[in-house]
Design an enzyme around this catalytic site. Structure first.
Site, PDB file in Angstrom:
ATOM      1  N   GLU A  59       6.715  -5.159  -1.837  1.00  0.00           N
ATOM      2  CA  GLU A  59       6.939  -6.562  -2.193  1.00  0.00           C
ATOM      3  C   GLU A  59       5.947  -7.020  -3.261  1.00  0.00           C
ATOM      4  OE1 GLU A  59       6.489  -8.841   1.330  1.00  0.00           O
ATOM      5  OE2 GLU A  59       8.134  -7.875   2.407  1.00  0.00           O
TER       6      GLU A  59
ATOM      7  N   ASP B  40      -6.280   3.447   9.992  1.00  0.00           N
ATOM      8  CA  ASP B  40      -7.087   4.119  11.006  1.00  0.00           C
ATOM      9  C   ASP B  40      -6.197   4.649  12.128  1.00  0.00           C
ATOM     10  OD1 ASP B  40      -9.786   4.680  12.162  1.00  0.00           O
ATOM     11  OD2 ASP B  40      -9.084   3.306  13.717  1.00  0.00           O
TER      12      ASP B  40
END
Length: 562
Positions: A276, A227
């Protein structure tokens, strides 16, 4: 549990056609936005929740989308529809519990749907623990360094620190009372006063959001919609803008608090976190940038994966303008090897059926044009039903903060957030057991999922057919370019691999004699059209011209029936 749910971030394909994606599921994904308050109510309190969303996941799988994007469901006072967060690791009790979120993710993956959640890094709620501590600790405290606190101007500090305006209207600064009760410093809020902006120069802010990302990635989410991705970094010294008049979120002006170059190091850091985890977890930028070229900076190889194409959303139903913005968008994304994205509606703008004018035929034509373009597409809940903007809402029902502030932004976002109709009848047309938090129009029963399912020519069946064809035809989905075709005035036409699309934005039928569609086969049309002869106004048609799929025969998928 963490290991199991992290592995669940790579759902099985919904069908074999999904295997055609070569280098990233997100490059041609159709992503469906769920605004949880308005999607489905699972506990009968009149407000949508995660249990309601979970119960309707089979509907989304049948619709044919690839992923679900959930607007915020975090702990929040709801001053701005959940975009004012008090705890980024907790589900607001209005929407359920953390176990509901975990179950929703697991069920979605079982249906072949990926899950993207909102993250709100530009600002918190003014009830967030950090902001409460900042107020308590007073000027100069380390806690205030996590936000933008400044002394006011004037002899008594009674004027805002600069001339910045809130997107929701009025000054972007609010003065606080200090612990001793005296008027004190001002804090920055580019949106509502209940949404103080974080100071991203503070290391603690970076650390906090890394842990938030990992928390939800461990729970199994497949990505984040960021956002106000363009707003995190402010120009050094917080200089005046020199502007007069209301700030527009959809504007293209260069401003000292939007689209600053410093945001990109934040997203490089986030990209390392995403990588990751297995399963191609992604970041999507809500970035209101002045140009497509500036938007492209957010999706460089080491930053986020997608950025919303608001320049396309802002373009009217005009062939020349649409061709220009499509060309510009594809050209801007090519150097960074990112997919273009296309969107017509979302929770912040007037629904495109109303915004574009022309009613339902134009909305259907616009949808078919969007879904034919190379890249990824976003569908806002209810557009597949052909829902219009609700323009007649009583003042006492409204909740958009911009409605309550003088000179607020245009649009009044409640009208696109009215809960969905699922059934023909009932107190909320199947949204829940007992009414809905915003009133639905009395005639929405005939726009409901129940009314349109299996109905030849319905907008729902048009979307289902279009999304199926988009998966199956090798000329649709991912790509970097289109071949523009000569077309009469008011018509936009292009060719892709074994595929031709033409959309008539004009007011009269258009001859298509020059288009290379013969001996092509009509796959789908947004309105009554047999595939030859003049293309009616406000109509888009798809033809297969090579090795693509056969013409659609499902309800709503034939040229005449759609």
């Amino acid at each position: 549990m963490t290991q199991h749910l992290a592995h669940a971030g790579t759902p099985a394909p919904a069908d074999a056609a999904a295997h055609r994606r070569k280098d990233g599921w997100w490059r041609d994904a159709v992503i469906y936005q769920v605004y949880p308050r308005s999607f489905a109510d699972g506990d009968g309190d009149g407000m949508g929740d995660l249990a309601g969303v979970r119960s309707r996941l089979p509907y989304l799988a049948r619709l044919g989308v690839d992923a679900v994007w959930l607007s915020p469901f975090y702990a929040s006072p709801q001053a701005d529809g959940g975009y004012d967060v008090t705890d980024y690791r907790a589900v607001d009790p209005r929407f359920g519990e953390l176990s509901d979120a975990a179950a929703l993710i697991e069920d979605a993956h079982g249906l072949g749907l990926r899950v993207i959640v909102d993250i709100v890094p530009n600002h918190s709620s003014d009830r967030h623990e950090w902001f409460r501590r900042a107020l308590e600790d007073g000027p100069g405290s380390p806690a205030r360094g996590r936000y933008h606190f400044r002394p006011g101007k004037g002899g008594d500090g009674g004027l805002p620190p600069n001339d910045w305006e809130s997107v929701f209207g009025g000054p972007a600064w609010t003065r606080v009372k200090e612990p001793d009760g005296t008027p004190g410093e001002w804090y920055l809020h580019l949106f509502a006063p209940e949404q103080p902006d974080f100071n991203w120069e503070h290391p603690a802010v970076h650390d906090e959001f890394r842990t938030v990302l990992r928390f939800w990635l461990d729970l199994g989410v497949d990505g984040f919609r960021v956002d106000v991705a363009h707003g995190l970094v402010k120009a050094e010294g917080l200089p005046d803008t020199g502007r007069t008049g209301q700030l527009r979120l959809l504007g293209n002006a260069r401003l000292p608090f939007f689209d600053q170059d410093g945001v990109h190091e934040i997203y490089r850091d986030w990209r390392r976190v995403l990588e990751e985890y297995p399963g191609e977890r992604i970041g999507v930028a809500e970035a209101w940038a002045p140009s497509s070229g500036r938007t492209a900076l957010y999706v460089r190889e080491d930053e986020l994966h997608q950025a919303f194409n608001f320049h396309y959303l802002q373009t009217g139903w005009d062939a020349e303008a649409l061709r220009a913005v499509v060309s510009e968008s594809l050209e801007a994304m090519r150097p960074v090897a990112a997919p273009a994205t296309w969107v017509l509606s979302n929770h912040d703008v007037v629904r495109h059926r109303t915004r574009l004018g022309g009613g339902l035929p134009r909305a259907r034509a616009a949808a078919l044009l969007m879904l034919a373009l190379p890249g990824s597409a976003y569908v806002y809940q209810g557009e597949e039903l052909g829902l219009p903007e609700v323009t007649e809402l009583p003042d006492e029902a409204r909740q958009d903060p911009s409605f309550f502030r003088d000179n607020g932004q245009e649009g009044l976002r409640d009208g696109c957030r009215v809960p969905l109709p699922w059934e023909r009848r009932g107190s909320s047309f199947g949204f829940g057991d007992d009414g809905s938090w915003l009133p639905q129009p009395e005639d929405w029963g005939e726009l409901s999922v129940a009314a349109q399912t299996g109905s030849p020519g319905s907008t729902l069946e048009l979307y289902r057919t279009a999304l199926r064809l988009r998966r199956e035809h090798p000329g649709l989905g991912a790509g970097e370019s289109v071949e523009w075709l000569p077309a009469p005035e008011g018509v936009i036409a292009f060719r892709r691999d074994g595929f031709v699309c033409a959309a008539n934005t004009g007011a009269e039928p258009a001859e298509l004699a020059g288009l290379p569609v013969a001996p092509g086969e009509l796959m789908l049309a947004s309105g009554q059209y047999e595939g030859t002869g003049p293309l009616p106004a406000d109509t888009t048609a798809w033809w297969s011209t090579g090795d693509g799929t056969r013409a659609a025969t499902a309800a709503g998928g034939t040229g005449a029936g759609a």
